[in-house]
Design a protein around this motif. Structure first.
Motif, PDB file in Angstrom:
ATOM      1  N   GLY A 164       0.803  -1.215   0.000  1.00  0.00           N
ATOM      2  CA  GLY A 164       0.000   0.000   0.000  1.00  0.00           C
ATOM      3  C   GLY A 164       0.833   1.261   0.000  1.00  0.00           C
ATOM      4  O   GLY A 164       0.526   2.225   0.698  1.00  0.00           O
ATOM      5  N   VAL A 167       2.361   4.837  -0.848  1.00  0.00           N
ATOM      6  CA  VAL A 167       1.669   6.067  -1.212  1.00  0.00           C
ATOM      7  C   VAL A 167       2.278   6.616  -2.505  1.00  0.00           C
ATOM      8  O   VAL A 167       3.481   6.656  -2.669  1.00  0.00           O
ATOM      9  CB  VAL A 167       1.806   7.109  -0.084  1.00  0.00           C
ATOM     10  CG1 VAL A 167       1.174   8.421  -0.485  1.00  0.00           C
ATOM     11  CG2 VAL A 167       1.186   6.569   1.194  1.00  0.00           C
ATOM     12  N   GLY A 226      -3.437   8.218  -5.764  1.00  0.00           N
ATOM     13  CA  GLY A 226      -3.772   7.134  -4.847  1.00  0.00           C
ATOM     14  C   GLY A 226      -4.639   6.060  -5.455  1.00  0.00           C
ATOM     15  O   GLY A 226      -4.415   4.877  -5.244  1.00  0.00           O
ATOM     16  N   GLU A 227      -5.643   6.444  -6.232  1.00  0.00           N
ATOM     17  CA  GLU A 227      -6.546   5.456  -6.807  1.00  0.00           C
ATOM     18  C   GLU A 227      -5.820   4.573  -7.813  1.00  0.00           C
ATOM     19  O   GLU A 227      -6.004   3.364  -7.840  1.00  0.00           O
ATOM     20  CB  GLU A 227      -7.736   6.135  -7.467  1.00  0.00           C
ATOM     21  CG  GLU A 227      -8.818   5.148  -7.880  1.00  0.00           C
ATOM     22  CD  GLU A 227     -10.077   5.853  -8.337  1.00  0.00           C
ATOM     23  OE1 GLU A 227     -10.686   5.362  -9.291  1.00  0.00           O
ATOM     24  OE2 GLU A 227     -10.432   6.873  -7.730  1.00  0.00           O
ATOM     25  N   LYS A 268      -2.674   3.868  -7.816  1.00  0.00           N
ATOM     26  CA  LYS A 268      -1.748   3.022  -7.054  1.00  0.00           C
ATOM     27  C   LYS A 268      -2.508   1.876  -6.404  1.00  0.00           C
ATOM     28  O   LYS A 268      -2.013   0.748  -6.362  1.00  0.00           O
ATOM     29  CB  LYS A 268      -1.019   3.869  -6.001  1.00  0.00           C
ATOM     30  CG  LYS A 268       0.085   3.134  -5.318  1.00  0.00           C
ATOM     31  CD  LYS A 268       1.177   2.777  -6.293  1.00  0.00           C
ATOM     32  CE  LYS A 268       2.353   2.184  -5.565  1.00  0.00           C
ATOM     33  NZ  LYS A 268       3.381   1.767  -6.491  1.00  0.00           N
ATOM     34  N   GLN A 269      -3.694   2.136  -5.890  1.00  0.00           N
ATOM     35  CA  GLN A 269      -4.492   1.075  -5.284  1.00  0.00           C
ATOM     36  C   GLN A 269      -4.830   0.021  -6.322  1.00  0.00           C
ATOM     37  O   GLN A 269      -4.754  -1.171  -6.045  1.00  0.00           O
ATOM     38  CB  GLN A 269      -5.761   1.647  -4.666  1.00  0.00           C
ATOM     39  CG  GLN A 269      -5.505   2.458  -3.428  1.00  0.00           C
ATOM     40  CD  GLN A 269      -6.758   3.124  -2.907  1.00  0.00           C
ATOM     41  OE1 GLN A 269      -7.833   2.960  -3.442  1.00  0.00           O
ATOM     42  NE2 GLN A 269      -6.609   3.901  -1.855  1.00  0.00           N
ATOM     43  N   ASN A 291      -1.760  -2.033  -6.886  1.00  0.00           N
ATOM     44  CA  ASN A 291      -1.528  -2.957  -5.782  1.00  0.00           C
ATOM     45  C   ASN A 291      -2.466  -4.151  -5.867  1.00  0.00           C
ATOM     46  O   ASN A 291      -2.053  -5.288  -5.658  1.00  0.00           O
ATOM     47  CB  ASN A 291      -1.706  -2.253  -4.434  1.00  0.00           C
ATOM     48  CG  ASN A 291      -0.561  -1.327  -4.110  1.00  0.00           C
ATOM     49  OD1 ASN A 291       0.527  -1.457  -4.650  1.00  0.00           O
ATOM     50  ND2 ASN A 291      -0.815  -0.380  -3.238  1.00  0.00           N
ATOM     51  N   SER A 319      -9.642  -2.714  -3.428  1.00  0.00           N
ATOM     52  CA  SER A 319      -8.627  -1.672  -3.649  1.00  0.00           C
ATOM     53  C   SER A 319      -7.216  -2.239  -3.565  1.00  0.00           C
ATOM     54  O   SER A 319      -6.304  -1.702  -4.178  1.00  0.00           O
ATOM     55  CB  SER A 319      -8.775  -0.551  -2.620  1.00  0.00           C
ATOM     56  OG  SER A 319      -8.356  -0.982  -1.347  1.00  0.00           O
ATOM     57  N   ASP A 368      -5.356  -1.960  -1.088  1.00  0.00           N
ATOM     58  CA  ASP A 368      -4.584  -0.968  -0.361  1.00  0.00           C
ATOM     59  C   ASP A 368      -4.444  -1.357   1.108  1.00  0.00           C
ATOM     60  O   ASP A 368      -5.372  -1.182   1.901  1.00  0.00           O
ATOM     61  CB  ASP A 368      -5.247   0.398  -0.493  1.00  0.00           C
ATOM     62  CG  ASP A 368      -4.445   1.514   0.156  1.00  0.00           C
ATOM     63  OD1 ASP A 368      -3.290   1.262   0.561  1.00  0.00           O
ATOM     64  OD2 ASP A 368      -4.967   2.630   0.240  1.00  0.00           O
ATOM     65  N   GLN A 372      -5.111   1.160   4.085  1.00  0.00           N
ATOM     66  CA  GLN A 372      -6.452   1.412   4.614  1.00  0.00           C
ATOM     67  C   GLN A 372      -6.839   0.435   5.726  1.00  0.00           C
ATOM     68  O   GLN A 372      -7.923   0.537   6.290  1.00  0.00           O
ATOM     69  CB  GLN A 372      -7.488   1.313   3.486  1.00  0.00           C
ATOM     70  CG  GLN A 372      -7.262   2.305   2.368  1.00  0.00           C
ATOM     71  CD  GLN A 372      -7.372   3.739   2.850  1.00  0.00           C
ATOM     72  OE1 GLN A 372      -8.243   4.076   3.636  1.00  0.00           O
ATOM     73  NE2 GLN A 372      -6.469   4.574   2.391  1.00  0.00           N
TER      74      GLN A 372
END
Length: 100
Positions: free
Chosen positions: A16, A18, A22-23, A25-26, A29, A75, A77, A80
């Protein structure tokens, strides 16, 4: 060697990290984890790579992968997750790595 690749892939997927977007990258991942999960499942099913594993070991790996996937959610992520969830993912990663 394969163990190192598996470990690195799972850690990258669940890390996760940064990024500026962000979206995106999620999604990356989640895609990395999914690709690693599929790779492990194929290796378990090919009859050669992990052919010496017992059915119990195979079930444990598959169950741990499913738990990680469920915990990370769509996600992917890990940022979170709460501390308990992060610990669960880490423990499942360790279980997979120890078996593989």
């Amino acid at each position: 060697m394969l163990r190192a690749i598996v470990f690195a892939g799972i850690m990258l997927a669940a890390g996760g990290a940064v990024a500026g977007d962000g979206e995106a990258k999620q999604d990356a991942n989640a895609s990395r984890f999914e690709a690693q999960r599929v790779s492990i499942e194929k290796a378990l099913d090919d009859g050669g790579t992990y052919g010496e594993f017992s059915s119990t070991e195979r079930r444990e790996v598959l169950a741990a992968l499913a738990r990680i996937q469920e915990t990370l959610g769509p996600s992917g992520d890990a940022g979170q997750l709460n501390e308990r969830q992060k610990l669960q993912v880490f423990n499942d990663q360790e279980l997979i790595n120890n078996i593989l």
